[in-house]
Design an enzyme around this catalytic site. Structure first.
Site, PDB file in Angstrom:
ATOM      1  CG  HIS A  99      -1.677  -1.077   1.602  1.00 29.68           C
ATOM      2  ND1 HIS A  99      -1.194  -2.183   2.237  1.00 29.68           N
ATOM      3  CD2 HIS A  99      -2.997  -1.301   1.422  1.00 29.68           C
ATOM      4  CE1 HIS A  99      -2.182  -3.054   2.430  1.00 29.68           C
ATOM      5  NE2 HIS A  99      -3.282  -2.545   1.929  1.00 29.68           N
ATOM      6  CG  ASP A 102       1.905  -0.907   3.311  1.00 31.87           C
ATOM      7  OD1 ASP A 102       1.178  -0.537   4.246  1.00 31.87           O
ATOM      8  OD2 ASP A 102       1.553  -1.730   2.433  1.00 31.87           O
ATOM      9  CD  GLU A 230      -7.413  -8.391  -0.795  1.00 34.08           C
ATOM     10  OE1 GLU A 230      -6.468  -7.868  -1.434  1.00 34.08           O
ATOM     11  OE2 GLU A 230      -7.337  -8.669   0.412  1.00 34.08           O
ATOM     12  CG  HIS A 269     -10.539 -11.234   2.802  1.00 36.78           C
ATOM     13  ND1 HIS A 269     -10.169 -10.255   1.913  1.00 36.78           N
ATOM     14  CD2 HIS A 269      -9.838 -10.989   3.934  1.00 36.78           C
ATOM     15  CE1 HIS A 269      -9.288  -9.449   2.487  1.00 36.78           C
ATOM     16  NE2 HIS A 269      -9.054  -9.884   3.713  1.00 36.78           N
ATOM     17  CG  ASP A 294      -3.972 -10.921  -0.831  1.00 39.09           C
ATOM     18  OD1 ASP A 294      -3.133 -10.889  -1.750  1.00 39.09           O
ATOM     19  OD2 ASP A 294      -4.340  -9.906  -0.216  1.00 39.09           O
ATOM     20  CG  ASP A 307      -4.543 -11.160   7.521  1.00 38.08           C
ATOM     21  OD1 ASP A 307      -5.359 -11.720   6.783  1.00 38.08           O
ATOM     22  OD2 ASP A 307      -4.425  -9.918   7.594  1.00 38.08           O
ATOM     23  CG  ASP A 337      -2.919  -9.773   3.059  1.00 37.06           C
ATOM     24  OD1 ASP A 337      -2.329  -9.386   4.086  1.00 37.06           O
ATOM     25  OD2 ASP A 337      -3.924  -9.207   2.593  1.00 37.06           O
TER      26      ASP A 337
HETATM   27  C1  XUL Z   1      -7.199  -6.639   4.507  1.00 38.57           C
HETATM   28  C2  XUL Z   1      -6.430  -7.015   3.300  1.00 38.57           C
HETATM   29  C3  XUL Z   1      -5.658  -5.919   2.661  1.00 38.57           C
HETATM   30  C4  XUL Z   1      -5.596  -6.020   1.180  1.00 38.57           C
HETATM   31  C5  XUL Z   1      -4.943  -4.855   0.504  1.00 38.57           C
HETATM   32  O1  XUL Z   1      -7.896  -7.678   5.078  1.00 38.57           O
HETATM   33  O2  XUL Z   1      -6.423  -8.150   2.904  1.00 38.57           O
HETATM   34  O3  XUL Z   1      -4.393  -5.887   3.204  1.00 38.57           O
HETATM   35  O4  XUL Z   1      -4.944  -7.177   0.769  1.00 38.57           O
HETATM   36  O5  XUL Z   1      -5.454  -3.637   0.886  1.00 38.57           O
HETATM   37 CO    CO Z   2      -5.475  -9.094   1.328  1.00 34.56          CO
END
Ligand code: XUL
Ligand code: CO
Length: 438
Positions: A99, A102, A230, A269, A294, A307, A337
């Site tokens: 991002h 970051d 996403e 997710h 991810d 995560d 991720d």
């Molecule tokens: C949040 C997530 C983010 C995206 C990018 O849950 O997965 O980090 O991958 O914004």
């Molecule tokens: Co993500």
């Protein structure tokens, strides 16, 4: 300067190795299903979890011990770039993702943020040229800064909407400059908390307008990355508009944006949405929208987005099964991720975690390739639906049947063919057999 002095380059030693700092399954040169593992996996490091975050949670501050902890501002940002490339080199990770916030401090104005980004992107570009590492995707963080409390592209505040646009514009320019292969939109605050204060129609229309502006600008500057959305159902916002693959695809189709996007699907997710990861992959694949992954996993007993690095071979197998059936991920890749646990605070844990993830996916790929080669599920499924290949079934599939013709058939057909078992337990046992044997 080395930021990870205690760790040297990680190589493949095979699954009899007891060296924690070695790959047991990920062998970049090994050919599986006609491609090397390096070609199958565009493994990517998530800058935010690995370089920027430090283990804080809602109940406690950072725990991570890092060689750049004593630095601040741009000096800190520069050190993180050097550390990122050292880590990618040692782990043989060919790609990274970030991002905007970051990589560079926001400073006190948008102008200052742009300038900080330029300084750091210069450095990243230099490192990319020197090492051959590539950008899988970048994105704009439009969820952390307090200005985004009501959302970014779905905010009630037009000035905030403009600020979000300014961040996306810069993000696209950075992506173009660094040769980013994809560009991601994740709408953490694009949703609502209560309909009592929300104009959902306007918010969704504005979100679609923002996507269209991004497509237009990318075209204008000649940025040819694959655009990815996403999906995530909730967290931080109670209800997020890009809830899951099916919702996101319907949204894109409604606004005529589907040609310009694919999906970046994330395992945790999917489970937050009440789906398995392979359900989400299948929905995307069926619709020609499977873009990138991810890679991570949630915890069976915890209701939020943990995560974690992926270590579940069963899930990795079913994930790679979908990826192989999709003919690969094209411009997409496998982005970790994922973050080390708060108590895994030592720098070495960053390496052990990535090794675990890469090995898990490599093993999953091998099992999935063998399952497909032996047509384990395909033959079973073909047989299960064989009644649609002939007679009345063929007519249904060809679109020739009507309710009247089917009713007539049913009336005249006194002995309908018998149902057969779905053999679910046998199929799962067979999958186990492949996982254990391969
Ligand atoms: C949040 C997530 C983010 C995206 C990018 O849950 O997965 O980090 O991958 O914004
Ligand atoms: Co993500």
């Amino acid at each position: 300067m080395a930021y990870f002095e205690s760790v040297s380059k990680i190589s493949y030693e095979g699954n009899n190795s007891t060296n924690p700092y070695a790959f047991k399954w990920y062998n970049p040169d090994e050919v599986v299903a006609g491609k090397t593992m390096a070609e199958h996996f565009k493994f990517s490091m998530a800058y935010w979890h690995t370089l920027t975050a430090g283990g804080s949670d809602p109940f406690g501050v950072n725990t991570a011990v890092r060689a750049w902890d004593h630095l601040n501002g741009l000096d800190l940002a520069k050190a993180r770039v050097e550390a990122a490339f050292e880590l990618m080199d040692k782990l043989n990770l060919p790609y990274f993702a970030f991002h905007d916030v970051d990589i560079a401090p926001e400073g006190s104005s948008l102008k200052e943020f742009y300038a900080n980004l330029d300084t750091i992107v210069d450095l990243i570009e230099e490192q990319m040229k020197a090492t051959g590492k590539k950008l899988l995707w970048n994105t704009a963080n439009m969820f952390t800064n307090p200005r985004y409390m009501h959302g970014a592209a779905t905010t009630c505040n037009a000035d905030v909407y403009a600020h979000a646009a300014a961040q996306i514009k810069k993000g696209l320019e950075i992506g173009k400059r660094l040769g980013g292969e994809n560009y991601v939109f994740w709408g953490g605050r694009e949703g609502y908390e209560t309909l009592l204060n929300t104009d959902m129609q306007l918010e969704q229309d504005n979100l679609a307008r923002m996507f269209q502006m991004a497509i237009d600008y990318a075209r204008e500057i000649g940025f040819e990355a694959q655009f990815l959305i996403e999906p995530k159902p909730k967290e931080p916002t109670k209800h997020q508009y890009d809830f899951d693959a099916a919702t996101t695809i319907a949204f894109l189709q409604k606004y005529g944006l589907d040609k310009h996007f694919k999906l970046n699907l994330e395992a945790n997710h999917a489970t937050l949405a009440g789906h398995t990861f392979n359900h989400e992959l299948r929905v995307a694949r069926m619709n020609g929208m499977l873009g990138s992954l991810d890679a991570n996993q949630g915890d069976m007993l915890i209701g939020w987005d943990t995560d974690e690095f992926p270590v579940d071979i069963y899930d990795a197998t079913l994930t790679m099964y979908e990826v192989l059936q999709n003919g690969g991920l094209g411009k997409g890749g496998v982005n970790f991720d994922a973050k080390v646990r708060r108590a895994s605070f030592e720098p070495e844990d960053l390496f052990l975690a990535h090794i675990a993830g890469m090995d898990t996916y490599a093993k999953g790929l091998k099992v999935a390739a063998k399952l497909i080669e032996d047509r384990v599920f395909e033959d079973f499924i073909d047989k299960r639906y064989s009644s649609f290949k002939e007679g009345i079934g063929q007519e249904i599939v060809a679109g020739k049947a009507t309710l009247a013709s089917l009713a007539e058939y049913a009336l005249n057909n006194d002995t309908p063919r018998k149902n057969e078992s779905g053999r679910q337990e046998w199929l799962k046992a067979t999958l186990n057999q492949y996982i254990l044997a391969e």
